[in-house]
Design a protein around this motif. Structure first.
Motif, short mmCIF file in Angstrom:
data_model
loop_
_atom_site.label_atom_id
_atom_site.label_comp_id
_atom_site.label_asym_id
_atom_site.label_seq_id
_atom_site.Cartn_x
_atom_site.Cartn_y
_atom_site.Cartn_z
N MET A 224 4.37 1.90 1.54
CA MET A 224 5.33 2.70 0.79
C MET A 224 5.15 4.18 1.12
O MET A 224 4.07 4.74 0.97
CB MET A 224 5.16 2.49 -0.72
CG MET A 224 5.21 1.04 -1.15
SD MET A 224 6.74 0.19 -0.66
CE MET A 224 7.88 0.91 -1.83
N SER A 225 6.24 4.75 1.61
CA SER A 225 6.29 6.19 1.81
C SER A 225 7.54 6.64 1.07
O SER A 225 8.13 5.85 0.32
CB SER A 225 6.37 6.49 3.31
OG SER A 225 6.52 7.88 3.55
N GLY B 281 1.91 7.81 -4.42
CA GLY B 281 2.88 8.40 -3.49
C GLY B 281 2.97 9.91 -3.58
O GLY B 281 1.99 10.61 -3.82
N ALA B 282 4.19 10.41 -3.40
CA ALA B 282 4.41 11.85 -3.30
C ALA B 282 4.04 12.60 -4.57
O ALA B 282 3.80 13.81 -4.52
CB ALA B 282 5.87 12.13 -2.93
N CYS B 283 4.00 11.93 -5.71
CA CYS B 283 3.63 12.61 -6.96
C CYS B 283 2.16 13.03 -6.96
O CYS B 283 1.75 13.85 -7.78
CB CYS B 283 3.90 11.70 -8.17
SG CYS B 283 5.64 11.61 -8.61
N THR B 284 1.38 12.45 -6.06
CA THR B 284 -0.06 12.73 -6.04
C THR B 284 -0.35 14.22 -5.85
O THR B 284 -1.19 14.79 -6.55
CB THR B 284 -0.74 11.92 -4.92
OG1 THR B 284 -0.41 10.55 -5.11
CG2 THR B 284 -2.24 12.11 -4.93
N VAL C 65 0.86 -1.18 0.00
CA VAL C 65 0.00 0.00 0.00
C VAL C 65 0.89 1.23 0.00
O VAL C 65 2.06 1.15 0.37
CB VAL C 65 -0.96 0.02 1.21
CG1 VAL C 65 -1.89 -1.18 1.19
CG2 VAL C 65 -0.20 0.09 2.53
N ALA C 66 0.35 2.36 -0.44
CA ALA C 66 1.18 3.56 -0.57
C ALA C 66 0.45 4.78 -0.04
O ALA C 66 -0.71 5.03 -0.40
CB ALA C 66 1.55 3.78 -2.03
N ARG D 60 -3.72 3.66 -3.80
CA ARG D 60 -3.23 3.41 -2.44
C ARG D 60 -2.93 1.92 -2.28
O ARG D 60 -1.98 1.54 -1.62
CB ARG D 60 -4.24 3.88 -1.40
CG ARG D 60 -3.67 3.81 0.02
CD ARG D 60 -4.67 4.24 1.08
NE ARG D 60 -4.81 5.68 1.17
CZ ARG D 60 -5.86 6.36 0.75
NH1 ARG D 60 -6.89 5.72 0.21
NH2 ARG D 60 -5.93 7.66 0.87
N LEU D 61 -3.75 1.09 -2.91
CA LEU D 61 -3.49 -0.35 -2.89
C LEU D 61 -2.74 -0.70 -4.17
O LEU D 61 -3.32 -0.75 -5.25
CB LEU D 61 -4.80 -1.13 -2.81
CG LEU D 61 -4.67 -2.66 -2.73
CD1 LEU D 61 -3.97 -3.08 -1.45
CD2 LEU D 61 -6.03 -3.33 -2.82
N ILE D 62 -1.43 -0.89 -4.03
CA ILE D 62 -0.62 -1.19 -5.19
C ILE D 62 -0.73 -2.69 -5.52
O ILE D 62 -0.85 -3.08 -6.67
CB ILE D 62 0.87 -0.83 -4.93
CG1 ILE D 62 1.00 0.64 -4.48
CG2 ILE D 62 1.72 -1.11 -6.15
CD1 ILE D 62 0.68 1.68 -5.51
N SER D 63 -0.67 -3.52 -4.51
CA SER D 63 -0.79 -4.96 -4.71
C SER D 63 -1.55 -5.57 -3.55
O SER D 63 -1.28 -5.21 -2.40
CB SER D 63 0.61 -5.58 -4.81
OG SER D 63 0.52 -6.95 -5.11
#
Lengths: 578, 279
Positions: free
Chosen positions: A368-369, A482-485, A339-340, A508-511
């Motif tokens: 992921m941060s 992530g931060a690009c959002t 998750v991110a 937010r849920l990558i996998s």
């Protein structure tokens, strides 16, 4: 075309050599801005030496929540010029910018002169000398506040909070410094001023992404952390080392990342929700332990605060290049959660949710941060007190004469998990392939059954609408993470003002993947732009490999360490909207 | 579930599982398993409040052979897993078990720090001075001139064997003992003492691998029980260990450093933590 934010925000860089106090001043500045009713985002830039050398405090203030840096800085204030040239790429200036510097510090470096920015002088050192115990950073603080329109009231209030109790003389010297700086700046002009703050009707928080991740972990039920310090994840651990004991938890500094993840697995097996935090190099060391979490179905959460890689890369700067290792780094077929977080404040929610998912699904969850989220401080609205608290499906002891099946092949793939101490449910948690009871097995049928089960539990779970942040409507869909959002959000707002409409989809849920959900979100989109900070376009490749996208996406992907700026995305949206 | 009542007492058999060991006939580890289960029973422990944690290797298969809670983890990490479990659950008896390769080679760093950290658990290493599971390569405790392995160079590795007991002492371990699988009763007593000891306790058990090192059958004639009072003086223990030929069994050192870890006690509600962030 909107070329700069114009969203009522002001961006300020305060630079100086280590010890000049720019971080202290900027933190106070942020507190004062919050006091005055503004939102803010504060990133810090320094070399790998952490202390000493040169430092830049990068602050953006505005009347609305701020989730991205701006394209250029409105004000650059340099207490001195020592090593400050290093920030030239990080602190882009334009001819509309104002450079404030002390003439006693020498000439303005050519790299800043040629930006065309207006250069003005402020005698910070001399003004400080006139005040007993005065310091140039307080002169700078007062000057910047005056220039952009933060009243002295909130500033002195903040100084009082941080200094009054400890040292009355320091407080008085600081207030005098701030006032002198403000008075001196009143004679300067040319700076962009903040729009009046909106009514301060809601309570605000100030938080860094790393502290937020720590808080989210505890909110989610975490009571154990074993970890090894690594930049830029260390503050997650600093927070947890202080906060966990308060809520009856345990923090251990492990000897390395291998110990960290495996201590967490031991604690989790014992029934405590467990977390560790690391950055790329540490994550690489943890991958074997993560595989054990997957195979033995032991919940564990790892916060990966990404930095620039590979190897030790650039420890203090941001990139989104750990995606591949996060998703694909484990050996074998090892389905797990990734998750991110997509803003500083979202580090709280996403980490809490990650704990909830790991505990519910009895597997590893990577949160992921990245450096830009983790080490930035933001003024945010008070985050919702969400109800996600990790809870495992509890086992009950089998009837007399029956064996306990720890890895029972259930319909939803989740097997009841006992806590040691529970009579009748003794079992061996195993990384070896095993039968339903946990006995090691090398048989094909057992292997396939367990693999199916581990995948099934992830695929069948209801992730609700938290799988992505979706905003707006338009022919163009911007998919990012992530931060690009934050930068994408601002770019979309600017494009809208130019008549180009785009929808933001931040995963937010990558996998595991959510094919139906993404297909639904992409309905009506004629073009797709994938935005990420990776030289290889890892996220674009991931999306193209894992999803059937309705159209071939365009990729806006570049390496760190410079943060993604809204202008880069805005320009692409305009060309796509033609 | 009458067998689970807290008043019930358990025999060594209650601590054994139905899983058949993968060990070779004649392996010393069978006797170590018996010593462990006997020690558990002698201490009056309950299977569901006892746990056995291991890494990878022949001896690390031991959790599956016990009817306790157990973790068969990954190579070299057993001590990390075991410490995490004990710190999270101080109420459980935690025994960590493994072999010389697992514990001293890939797990060497964790061994040093477990000795330093002094978490209240017992670490048993079944030492046969060889890698058994991967067919007879030299281990950290293998004699430097042993070259009867396909992977050892002629004349042996030339490397000084690791001295686990001396290293444990130097690293801060407070309970150091040696046992021999050929003396299961004596070993059971040492294990029981180790479990009773507060803090980290280390028991090296010489456990022959007669498949790859047939000469270790001779250990039954060379291992001896020293029957000496365990010293509490690290300097005396150092002399004892540095002059040790590797065949002296018994409790060789017992220090009194307090165990690691504070009592877990919540002083705040989770919502109290919000205050730090509120403006």
């Amino acid at each position: 075309m909107t070329t700069s934010s114009g969203f009522g925000s002001v961006s300020i860089a305060m630079c100086g050599s280590g010890g000049a106090g720019v971080m202290t001043a900027a933190n106070m500045f942020l507190d004062a801005a919050a006091e005055a009713g503004y939102y803010a985002l504060f990133g810090r830039s320094s070399g790998p030496q952490i202390r000493g050398g040169e430092a830049a405090a990068l602050v953006r203030l505005g009347v609305d929540p701020i989730t991205s840096v701006d394209d250029t800085f409105d004000i650059m204030l340099a207490i001195d010029w020592q090593g400050v040239q290093r920030f030239a790429a990080e602190v882009p200036l334009s001819k509309n910018s104002l450079v404030i510097c002390d003439p006693s510090a020498g000439d303005v470096p050519e790299v800043y002169v040629k930006t065309g920015a207006k250069i003005v002088h402020l005698h910070m050192k001399d003004l400080a000398k006139e005040i007993p115990g005065g310091r140039p950073n307080m002169i700078a603080l007062g000057a910047v506040a005056e220039l952009i329109g933060i009243p002295v009231g909130p500033l002195t209030e903040v100084l009082g909070k941080s200094l009054k109790k400890k040292r009355a003389d320091a407080y008085e010297a600081s207030v005098a410094g701030v006032k002198a700086g403000a008075a001196a700046a009143a004679t300067l002009d040319g700076a962009k001023r903040l729009a009046p703050a909106k009514a301060k009707d809601v309570k605000r928080w100030t938080v860094t992404g790393n502290y937020g991740a720590g808080l989210g972990a505890i909110r989610g039920g975490v009571r154990f952390c074993a970890a090894y310090p690594i930049t830029p994840a260390t503050e997650v651990l600093e927070y947890l080392s202080g906060a966990l004991p308060k809520v009856g938890g345990v923090f251990v500094q492990a000897e390395d990342e291998l110990a960290s993840i495996n201590m967490c697995l031991g604690a989790s097996y014992g029934g405590e929700a467990s977390i560790t935090a690391t950055a790329g190099p540490g994550l690489a060391l943890m991958t074997e332990g993560l595989g054990l979490a997957v195979a033995s179905e032991t919940p564990v959460v790892v916060v990966d605060v990404q930095r620039v890689g590979p190897s030790t890369g650039i420890a203090t700067k941001c990139e989104q290049s750990d995606l591949n290792i996060a998703v694909y780094g484990l050996h074998g077929d090892a389905p797990h959660l990734v998750v991110a977080a997509n803003s500083v404040g979202d580090c709280i929610f996403t980490t809490q949710w990650g704990v909830y998912l790991a505990e519910s699904l009895q597997t590893a969850c990577l949160v992921m941060s990245d450096q830009a989220l983790g080490q930035s401080r933001a003024i945010i609205d008070v985050p919702a007190d969400v109800a996600f608290v990790g809870k495992r499906l509890a086992a009950v002891a089998p009837a007399e004469g029956e064996v306990f099946k720890r890895y029972a092949n259930t319909a939803n793939g989740i097997s009841p998990m006992p806590v040691p101490g529970q009579p009748g449910c003794q079992y061996t948690s195993d990384g070896l392939e095993h039968t339903e009871t946990g006995t090691p097995s090398s048989q094909a049928a057992d292997h396939t059954m367990q693999l199916d089960k581990r995948q099934r539990k992830l695929d069948q779970f209801d992730y609700g609408n938290h799988w992505a942040t979706i905003e707006g409507e338009g022919d163009i869909a911007v998919i990012t993470w992530g931060a690009c959002t934050g930068a994408a959000r601002e770019a979309i707002a600017r494009a809208k003002a130019d008549g180009v409409n785009a929808k933001l989809i931040s995963l937010r849920l990558i996998s595991p993947t959510r094919p139906k959900h993404l297909a639904e979100a992409l309905k009506g989109a004629k073009k797709i732009l994938v935005v990420e900070q990776s030289h290889q376009g890892q996220f674009t490749r991931y999306l193209r490999g894992e999803y059937d996208l309705p159209v071939k996406p365009e990729s806006l992907s570049r390496s760190g360490p410079l943060p993604m700026r809204p202008g880069e995305i805005h320009a692409r949206l305009l060309s796509m909207g033609k | 579930m009458s067998s689970c009542e807290s008043s019930a007492t358990y025999t060594a058999k209650d601590f054994k599982s139905d899983v058949k060991p993968v060990w070779c006939p004649g392996c010393g580890d069978y006797a170590v398993l018996s010593s462990i289960t006997k020690a558990f029973a002698d201490l009056g422990l309950k299977p569901h409040e006892t746990s056995v944690v291991s890494g990878i290797g022949c001896s690390s298969r031991i959790p599956a052979y016990t009817n306790t809670y157990g973790i068969h983890s990954i190579h070299g990490r057993a001590l990390a897993v075991g410490q995490g479990l004990k710190l999270a659950r101080p109420d459980l008896t935690v025994l960590v078990a493994g072999g010389d390769g697992d514990g001293f080679s890939i797990g060497g760093n964790h061994f040093l720090h477990a000795c330093r950290r002094n978490v209240d658990l017992t670490y048993i290493v079944m030492d046969n001075r060889v890698y058994g599971m991967t067919k007879g390569q030299p281990s950290p405790t293998t004699e430097s001139d042993w070259d009867a392995s396909a992977m050892a160079p002629p004349g042996g590795t030339g490397m000084t064997p690791f001295h686990p007991l001396a290293i444990a002492l130097a690293s801060g371990a407070n309970f150091i003992a040696r046992g021999f699988s050929g003396d299961p009763n004596g070993t059971a007593q040492v294990i029981a003492e180790a479990i009773r000891h507060p803090g980290f306790s280390f028991v090296a058990i010489m456990s022959p691998c007669i498949t790859f090192r047939e000469e270790q059958r001779e250990w039954k004639n060379t291992m001896r029980n020293v029957n000496i009072e365990p010293t509490t003086d690290p300097a005396q223990a150092a002399r004892r260990l540095m002059t040790d030929d590797g065949y002296n069994c018994g409790i060789l050192y017992r220090g009194n450093r307090p165990a690691y870890g504070k009592e877990k006690k919540a002083t705040n509600a989770v919502s109290d933590l919000d205050r730090e962030f509120t403006l």
